[in-house]
Design an enzyme around this catalytic site. Structure first.
Site, PDB file in Angstrom:
ATOM      1  N   ALA A 180      -9.776  15.867   8.047  1.00  0.00           N
ATOM      2  CA  ALA A 180      -9.089  16.260   9.282  1.00  0.00           C
ATOM      3  C   ALA A 180      -7.807  15.449   9.487  1.00  0.00           C
ATOM      4  CB  ALA A 180     -10.028  16.077  10.480  1.00  0.00           C
ATOM      5  N   CYS A 211      -8.312  15.881  -4.010  1.00  0.00           N
ATOM      6  CA  CYS A 211      -7.422  14.718  -4.114  1.00  0.00           C
ATOM      7  C   CYS A 211      -6.038  15.020  -4.691  1.00  0.00           C
ATOM      8  CB  CYS A 211      -8.044  13.646  -5.014  1.00  0.00           C
ATOM      9  SG  CYS A 211      -9.819  13.502  -4.883  1.00  0.00           S
ATOM     10  N   GLU A 227       1.727  -9.863   1.805  1.00  0.00           N
ATOM     11  CA  GLU A 227       1.645 -11.329   1.848  1.00  0.00           C
ATOM     12  C   GLU A 227       0.880 -11.807   3.087  1.00  0.00           C
ATOM     13  OE1 GLU A 227       5.291 -13.675   2.608  1.00  0.00           O
ATOM     14  OE2 GLU A 227       6.282 -11.785   3.104  1.00  0.00           O
ATOM     15  N   ALA A 266     -24.376  28.419 -13.891  1.00  0.00           N
ATOM     16  CA  ALA A 266     -25.671  28.178 -14.533  1.00  0.00           C
ATOM     17  C   ALA A 266     -26.665  27.757 -13.455  1.00  0.00           C
ATOM     18  CB  ALA A 266     -25.543  27.069 -15.573  1.00  0.00           C
ATOM     19  N   TYR A 290     -11.979  12.032   7.048  1.00  0.00           N
ATOM     20  CA  TYR A 290     -10.894  11.950   6.060  1.00  0.00           C
ATOM     21  C   TYR A 290     -10.029  13.223   6.045  1.00  0.00           C
ATOM     22  CZ  TYR A 290     -12.994   8.119   3.185  1.00  0.00           C
ATOM     23  OH  TYR A 290     -13.466   6.940   2.691  1.00  0.00           O
ATOM     24  N   HIS A 302       6.944 -12.874  -1.404  1.00  0.00           N
ATOM     25  CA  HIS A 302       7.793 -12.711  -0.232  1.00  0.00           C
ATOM     26  C   HIS A 302       9.086 -11.988  -0.587  1.00  0.00           C
ATOM     27  CE1 HIS A 302       9.220 -13.694   3.751  1.00  0.00           C
ATOM     28  NE2 HIS A 302      10.359 -14.102   3.229  1.00  0.00           N
ATOM     29  N   CYS A 354     -11.818  17.581  -6.954  1.00  0.00           N
ATOM     30  CA  CYS A 354     -10.730  16.583  -6.955  1.00  0.00           C
ATOM     31  C   CYS A 354      -9.440  17.166  -7.511  1.00  0.00           C
ATOM     32  CB  CYS A 354     -11.154  15.363  -7.773  1.00  0.00           C
ATOM     33  SG  CYS A 354      -9.809  14.224  -8.070  1.00  0.00           S
ATOM     34  N   GLU A 401      -6.117  13.559   7.344  1.00  0.00           N
ATOM     35  CA  GLU A 401      -5.122  13.697   6.263  1.00  0.00           C
ATOM     36  C   GLU A 401      -4.343  15.005   6.433  1.00  0.00           C
ATOM     37  OE1 GLU A 401      -7.195  13.193   2.539  1.00  0.00           O
ATOM     38  OE2 GLU A 401      -7.037  11.006   2.645  1.00  0.00           O
ATOM     39  N   LYS A 454      -3.911  17.573  -2.636  1.00  0.00           N
ATOM     40  CA  LYS A 454      -3.707  16.886  -1.346  1.00  0.00           C
ATOM     41  C   LYS A 454      -2.614  15.825  -1.456  1.00  0.00           C
ATOM     42  CE  LYS A 454      -5.477  13.182  -0.592  1.00  0.00           C
ATOM     43  NZ  LYS A 454      -6.818  12.813  -0.182  1.00  0.00           N
TER      44      LYS A 454
END
Ligand code: NDP
Length: 448
Positions: free
Chosen positions: A180, A48, A438, A115, A178, A433, A43, A182, A51
């Site tokens: 591809a 993430c 809304e 490990a 996702y 509004h 991430c 993005e 990205k």
């Protein structure tokens, strides 16, 4: 029996660091963690975070276009990839240091090496040191999957995209999930000529109507898409990479493979330790993230449940609460919202129209329109707001939003859905509004 530690965590990504920090920092457990690459995991280091920063960088031309629509005279000029990449690297170094400090500050001993598991309570570090722990947590994530074909050594994966020496002029992206879509939008925004090839329609597992709208808008921005094609071979030629799929061959400067990810369990010693793995290598766990070997647990992408950072974090936290905090807690995997950071974004929570309809009688409420902001600027961009509602219970089973900032909107809609809100409760909520969101509380008549 005495152990060197109460907990040994393998993997310094989202799930592992959360479990280690809570176990050590909040519950006083003696904890060690091993990470073979960089603290923060997929991430933070190659997912993430970088990205999203690239999404911001790539949206500037659209903002400039919009600015002109609002009367500003503006040109974006040239994008300097090298300058951006240097800044990105500095930012990732900063974040990595924060993650490390989070561990050491909580009293976790960090080993910067690989490990492997050698027994129910034993791990071996790459330097040969053997360590025992009452519990072992496997949180090693997943890695990009590239199928077998001639020339696969020439292709890139998402891991490479943040470290490119230069942006390619022509990029082929293979895949339709996702990653591809993005990267298709990011690279198009940065000025790259993008083509996407996939064996099935893009975003196949998402609500079809929404996925189709995102695909249409990607195409309208100039991203070429070819569906129903798989790559037979990639050959390096003087002109670039010649990619053959079916009858045709096209040449690109780079090829990105985004055809899914597989659990990162190869060579980890798990099968030797008697841990049950699924066919794809995922660690099989129960609702408590416990494997069939009682002292060994696993969280995050390696378990192949829902491969999203916030899910891994919660699984890691629930594990620490349960095992070290005497507060038994299971991660609830129901109604997990997510967003695809395309342009426009796509936020989704709950069932797609297709899945809901297969399960029960439903009503679909939807509206698609050109939002005020882009419409004034002269952009053809459209948004889509959609609620899938149970006829029997009136509960909102699915909410799907294609719109700028849909990720922000779906987060809030997901709270109502998690509380079991009905369509009538959405309707009883007064609109804000003028906003796009809304529309979610003003959808009067079902469209289907
Ligand atoms: P996905 O599973 O989302 O998509 C994989 C794509 O590759 C699908 O279109 C699939 O086609 C295709 N594919 C799979 N196998 C092959 C094959 N052998 N040959 C040709 N095509 C193939 O994977 P991603 O790599 O895009 O992402 C991995 C995971 O990472 C996601 O599922 C998600 O959980 C996470 N992620 C989340 C993000 C977010 O929340 N914004 C961003 C990025 C990643 P088909 O549709 O036919 O199966």
């Amino acid at each position: 029996m005495s152990f060197d530690y109460d907990l040994f965590v393998i993997g310094g990504g989202s799930g592992g660091v959360r479990a280690a920090r809570i176990a050590a920092g909040e519950y006083g457990a003696r904890v060690a963690l091993a990470e073979e690459y960089r603290m923060g995991g997929t991430c933070v280091i190659r997912g993430c975070v970088p990205k999203k920063l690239m999404v911001y960088a790539s949206s500037v031309p659209t903002m400039a276009e919009e600015a002109r629509g609002y009367g500003w005279s503006t040109e974006v000029g040239r994008f300097d990839w090298q300058a951006f990449r240097a800044k990105l690297e500095a930012e990732l170094n900063r974040l990595e240091a924060i993650y490390r400090k989070g561990q050491t500050g909580a009293g976790v001993t960090v080993h910067d090496q690989r490990a492997t598991v050698i027994g129910p309570h034993e791990v071996r570090l790459a330097d040969g040191t053997e360590i025992s722990a009452k519990h072992i947590l496997v949180a090693v994530g997943d890695v990009p999957f590239v199928p077998e074909f001639e020339g696969r050594e020439h292709v890139l994966t998402s891991n490479d995209m943040f470290k490119l020496d230069a942006l390619p002029r022509r990029l082929l992206i293979v895949g339709g999930g996702y990653i591809a879509v993005e990267f298709a939008c990011i690279m198009e925004g940065l000025g790259v000529q993008v083509t996407v090839w996939n064996r099935s329609p893009l975003m196949r597992y998402f609500d079809r109507e929404c996925a189709d709208l995102v695909t249409e808008q990607m195409q309208a921005r100039g991203i070429a898409t070819r569906i129903g094609v798989t790559v037979d071979r990639v050959r390096k030629t003087a002109e670039g990479l010649a990619v053959t799929g079916g009858e045709s061959t096209e040449t690109f400067d780079a090829v990105l493979y985004a055809t899914g990810r597989v659990p990162n369990t190869k060579g980890l010693g798990l099968d030797a330790a008697g841990i049950k793995l699924a066919v794809n290598g995922a660690v099989m766990v129960d609702d408590w993230s416990q494997t069939n070997v009682p002292s060994i647990y696993a969280v995050g992408d390696v378990t192949d449940r829902i491969a999203l950072t916030p899910v891994a974090i919660r699984e890691g936290h629930a594990f620490a609460d349960t095992v070290f905090g005497a507060r038994p807690r299971r991660m609830d995997h129901d109604l997990v919202p997510s967003a695809v950071f395309t342009r426009p974004e796509f936020g989704t929570c709950g069932l797609t129209e297709e899945i809901a309809r297969a399960q029960e009688e439903i009503e679909v409420y939807a509206t698609s329109f050109r939002p005020m902001r882009s419409s004034f600027a002269g952009s053809p961009d459209k948004v889509l707001m959609k609620l899938v509602v149970s006829k029997a219970t009136r509960k909102v089973l699915g909410c799907h939003i294609v719109a700028p900032d849909a990720g922000e909107m779906i987060q809030l809609a997901a709270i109502a859905m998690k509380m079991g809100a009905t369509k009538e409760q959405f309707d009883a909520t007064c609109a804000v509004h003028p906003t796009m969101a809304e529309e979610l509380v003003t959808l009067r008549k079902p469209v289907r």
